[in-house]
Design an enzyme around this catalytic site. Structure first.
Site, mmCIF file in Angstrom:
data_model
loop_
_atom_site.group_PDB
_atom_site.id
_atom_site.type_symbol
_atom_site.label_atom_id
_atom_site.label_comp_id
_atom_site.label_asym_id
_atom_site.label_seq_id
_atom_site.Cartn_x
_atom_site.Cartn_y
_atom_site.Cartn_z
ATOM 1 N N GLY A 239 -31.465 -13.438 -26.768
ATOM 2 C CA GLY A 239 -31.835 -14.237 -25.603
ATOM 3 C C GLY A 239 -30.878 -14.100 -24.439
ATOM 4 O O GLY A 239 -31.015 -14.802 -23.437
ATOM 5 N N GLU A 273 -28.172 -10.635 -31.863
ATOM 6 C CA GLU A 273 -29.484 -9.985 -31.893
ATOM 7 C C GLU A 273 -30.017 -9.779 -30.465
ATOM 8 O O GLU A 273 -31.056 -10.337 -30.106
ATOM 9 C CB GLU A 273 -30.473 -10.869 -32.663
ATOM 10 C CG GLU A 273 -30.018 -11.270 -34.048
ATOM 11 C CD GLU A 273 -30.922 -12.331 -34.672
ATOM 12 O OE1 GLU A 273 -31.707 -12.986 -33.958
ATOM 13 O OE2 GLU A 273 -30.850 -12.496 -35.895
ATOM 14 N N PRO A 274 -29.334 -8.995 -29.667
ATOM 15 C CA PRO A 274 -29.803 -8.823 -28.290
ATOM 16 C C PRO A 274 -31.044 -7.947 -28.229
ATOM 17 O O PRO A 274 -31.138 -6.941 -28.926
ATOM 18 C CB PRO A 274 -28.625 -8.113 -27.609
ATOM 19 C CG PRO A 274 -28.002 -7.323 -28.713
ATOM 20 C CD PRO A 274 -28.159 -8.161 -29.962
ATOM 21 N N GLY A 275 -31.984 -8.360 -27.424
ATOM 22 C CA GLY A 275 -33.167 -7.538 -27.167
ATOM 23 C C GLY A 275 -33.145 -7.103 -25.719
ATOM 24 O O GLY A 275 -32.605 -6.068 -25.356
ATOM 25 N N ARG A 312 -45.926 -9.290 -18.877
ATOM 26 C CA ARG A 312 -44.934 -10.330 -18.570
ATOM 27 C C ARG A 312 -45.234 -11.147 -17.315
ATOM 28 O O ARG A 312 -45.086 -12.375 -17.344
ATOM 29 C CB ARG A 312 -43.524 -9.733 -18.492
ATOM 30 C CG ARG A 312 -43.065 -9.117 -19.817
ATOM 31 C CD ARG A 312 -41.625 -8.679 -19.771
ATOM 32 N NE ARG A 312 -40.707 -9.799 -19.856
ATOM 33 C CZ ARG A 312 -40.076 -10.350 -18.840
ATOM 34 N NH1 ARG A 312 -40.235 -9.882 -17.621
ATOM 35 N NH2 ARG A 312 -39.274 -11.373 -19.024
ATOM 36 N N TYR A 316 -45.606 -14.898 -18.466
ATOM 37 C CA TYR A 316 -44.421 -15.731 -18.223
ATOM 38 C C TYR A 316 -44.140 -15.969 -16.745
ATOM 39 O O TYR A 316 -43.064 -16.447 -16.399
ATOM 40 C CB TYR A 316 -43.159 -15.058 -18.799
ATOM 41 C CG TYR A 316 -43.207 -14.671 -20.237
ATOM 42 C CD1 TYR A 316 -43.510 -15.603 -21.234
ATOM 43 C CD2 TYR A 316 -42.903 -13.371 -20.629
ATOM 44 C CE1 TYR A 316 -43.509 -15.233 -22.563
ATOM 45 C CE2 TYR A 316 -42.903 -12.994 -21.957
ATOM 46 C CZ TYR A 316 -43.218 -13.933 -22.927
ATOM 47 O OH TYR A 316 -43.209 -13.569 -24.231
ATOM 48 N N CYS A 355 -60.542 -7.073 -14.830
ATOM 49 C CA CYS A 355 -61.289 -8.218 -14.279
ATOM 50 C C CYS A 355 -60.704 -9.528 -14.786
ATOM 51 O O CYS A 355 -61.252 -10.168 -15.668
ATOM 52 C CB CYS A 355 -62.745 -8.162 -14.708
ATOM 53 S SG CYS A 355 -63.485 -6.601 -14.363
ATOM 54 N N GLU A 356 -59.569 -9.897 -14.242
ATOM 55 C CA GLU A 356 -58.843 -11.110 -14.661
ATOM 56 C C GLU A 356 -57.979 -11.501 -13.478
ATOM 57 O O GLU A 356 -57.240 -10.657 -12.968
ATOM 58 C CB GLU A 356 -57.849 -10.786 -15.772
ATOM 59 C CG GLU A 356 -58.336 -10.769 -17.175
ATOM 60 C CD GLU A 356 -58.237 -12.102 -17.880
ATOM 61 O OE1 GLU A 356 -57.737 -13.077 -17.282
ATOM 62 O OE2 GLU A 356 -58.696 -12.163 -19.016
ATOM 63 N N TYR A 384 -40.247 -5.915 -23.835
ATOM 64 C CA TYR A 384 -41.546 -6.581 -23.970
ATOM 65 C C TYR A 384 -42.568 -5.980 -22.994
ATOM 66 O O TYR A 384 -43.422 -6.677 -22.459
ATOM 67 C CB TYR A 384 -41.403 -8.101 -23.776
ATOM 68 C CG TYR A 384 -40.323 -8.665 -24.663
ATOM 69 C CD1 TYR A 384 -40.566 -8.856 -26.024
ATOM 70 C CD2 TYR A 384 -39.049 -8.936 -24.180
ATOM 71 C CE1 TYR A 384 -39.562 -9.312 -26.865
ATOM 72 C CE2 TYR A 384 -38.036 -9.398 -25.018
ATOM 73 C CZ TYR A 384 -38.307 -9.587 -26.349
ATOM 74 O OH TYR A 384 -37.321 -10.028 -27.184
HETATM 75 C C1 PLP Z 1 -37.022 -12.107 -29.923
HETATM 76 C C2 PLP Z 1 -35.805 -12.387 -30.711
HETATM 77 C C3 PLP Z 1 -34.564 -11.875 -30.309
HETATM 78 C C4 PLP Z 1 -34.358 -11.077 -29.038
HETATM 79 O O1 PLP Z 1 -34.551 -11.843 -27.897
HETATM 80 P P1 PLP Z 1 -34.147 -11.281 -26.458
HETATM 81 O O2 PLP Z 1 -34.505 -12.385 -25.534
HETATM 82 O O3 PLP Z 1 -34.974 -10.059 -26.201
HETATM 83 O O4 PLP Z 1 -32.692 -10.973 -26.480
HETATM 84 C C5 PLP Z 1 -33.479 -12.104 -31.141
HETATM 85 N N1 PLP Z 1 -33.607 -12.827 -32.282
HETATM 86 C C6 PLP Z 1 -34.782 -13.342 -32.676
HETATM 87 C C7 PLP Z 1 -34.849 -14.115 -33.933
HETATM 88 C C8 PLP Z 1 -35.919 -13.147 -31.909
HETATM 89 O O5 PLP Z 1 -37.078 -13.689 -32.288
#
Ligand code: PLP
Length: 425
Positions: A239, A273-275, A312, A316, A355-356, A384
């Protein structure tokens, strides 16, 4: 940081002119920069090096197996949320010990596969899930480690759909409940409950919620240790912010400055857990202007990408910086700004062909003048983007291209019309 920049008015991905990619693979197309992925991972590894830290990149943010392979080669582990993501990670050569598995609805098959693979930790979201894991571990003669996902009741103050760390969500258990779960299951011989997981959800723009979560969780860990539970690891989830607008979120080093001192000498391994903080700025979406039109006071640029390709903004209300890939010198952007007024530009809605009403990428956006056929770039589309795309409107899913220096490679080909019906019997 990212490796997409204008050189003499032309957008380059690392050392490749994006027009070359658009001409060879067509549009729309996702383009990723390998150097950006690696750079972001290294910055994280560096920022947390004073603790025993494992970075577990979140597969769901951008999970092409070629990208996961790059991440694994540079020491990343993986955060997975499904059996499919386990499959992807293993195909990419992941070290299973560096895989953590979260998700509120793991099926028996998914759990059994993860037990067989020998993953690092199951991140447990409910008591029933833990009971089921214990049962399946015993049946298959395996052992496993688990982290209990605890809800610190901290609100990072983001969009309601991406807030997961407050009490009223379906994720994890609250702090009061956590003590009881450890008491009941903390001494199981098959599943070693030895860690705590926290994931606040996405999009916090300050480090405060992370520090607040650590400060709430540390006393819980202390209390658990006092009761004889050997807690070895804290997983702080993901996150972390990504720069959708330039310089608006803390860097990896900024987050670490708040978090590392709190965890020093606490005898805890740290997992992150960076995404999106790794991959958002490592990818862009290239698309072409199909048509220009006006409607009332509005001016539209209709592009060949749609909300099925990048959802997105629709889902969001997310901001993405959008700019033409070739501009006159005076229009070269200085960073990704949200509210720009530009001399000689125009204000447009950038919309897709579906069409949205929600099929848009930008509304009332100041941009240099664009015309039919121009190549546009949606920046910060690596997270994402492709992973949330679909075949809605029977639109073939996009190709993914990975740039490495002056080379580029198609790492997923564009779907064909035949691909659309191959599974239909
Ligand atoms: C989605 C998710 C992440 C990654 O989130 P980001 O906002 O992309 O960093 C990490 N841990 C868990 C459990 C998730 O569901």
């Amino acid at each position: 940081m990212d490796c997409f920049e204008y050189r003499r008015g032309v957008l380059f991905a690392e050392d490749v002119d994006v027009h070359t990619i658009a001409e060879t693979v067509g549009t729309p197309a996702y383009v990723y920069s390998k150097a950006t992925f690696v750079n972001h991972l290294k910055k994280l590894q560096q920022a947390y090096k004073d603790l025993d830290t494992t970075i577990c990149y979140s597969v769901k943010a951008c999970g092409n197996v070629n990208i996961l392979r790059v991440m694994a080669e540079h020491g990343s582990g993986f955060d997975i949320v499904s059996g499919g993501e386990l499959f992807r990670a293993m195909k990419a050569g992941a070290d299973p010990a560096k895989i953590v598995y979260a998700g509120v609805g793991k099926t028996d098959r998914e759990i059994t596969d993860a037990l067989k693979a020998g993953i690092g930790y199951f991140n447990i979201e409910s008591e029933q899930e833990l009971e089921n894991l214990i049962r399946l571990a015993k049946e298959s003669g395996k052992t496993a480690k688990a982290a209990l996902r605890v809800n610190p009741d901290v609100d990072p103050g983001t969009h309601k759909h991406i807030t997961t760390g407050v009490k009223e969500t379906k994720f994890g258990v609250d702090i009061e409940r956590a003590m009881a779960v450890f008491k009941k299951y903390g001494k199981d011989p098959a599943v070693q409950l030895c860690a705590v997981h926290v994931h606040l959800g996405s999009g916090g723009k300050t480090i405060d919620p992370y520090c607040a979560a650590v400060q709430k969780i540390l006393p819980v860990i202390e209390a658990l240790r006092t009761r004889g539970h050997a807690i070895e690891m804290l997983d702080l989830g993901g996150g972390f912010g990504a720069d959708y607008e330039s310089d608006t979120v803390p860097s990896a080093a900024d987050y670490a400055k708040g978090i590392v001192p709190l965890l020093k000498d606490k005898k805890l391994r740290l997992i992150l857990e960076p995404g999106k903080s790794v991959c958002a700025n490592a990818g862009v979406l290239l698309m072409r202007v199909l048509y220009r039109k006006t409607g009332g006071s509005k001016s539209f640029a209709i592009v060949d990408a749609g909300m099925n390709d990048l959802i997105r903004p629709a889902l969001y209300e997310a901001f993405h910086f959008i700019w033409p890939c070739r501009v006159e010198g005076r229009f070269v952007p200085r960073g990704k700004q949200k509210n720009m007024t530009i001399e000689g530009g125009e204000v447009v809605d950038v919309v897709g062909p579906i069409c949205e009403g929600s099929d848009f990428f930008a509304k009332d956006r100041a941009m240099p003048p664009v015309k039919r056929g121009d190549l546009l770039c949606i920046f910060t589309a690596g997270a994402y983007g492709f992973t949330m795309s679909s075949n809605y409107n029977a639109r073939p899913m996009l190709p993914e291209v990975l740039v490495d220096g002056s080379q580029y490679k198609v790492i997923r080909r564009r779907q064909t019309y035949d691909d659309l019906i191959t599974l239909e019997l």
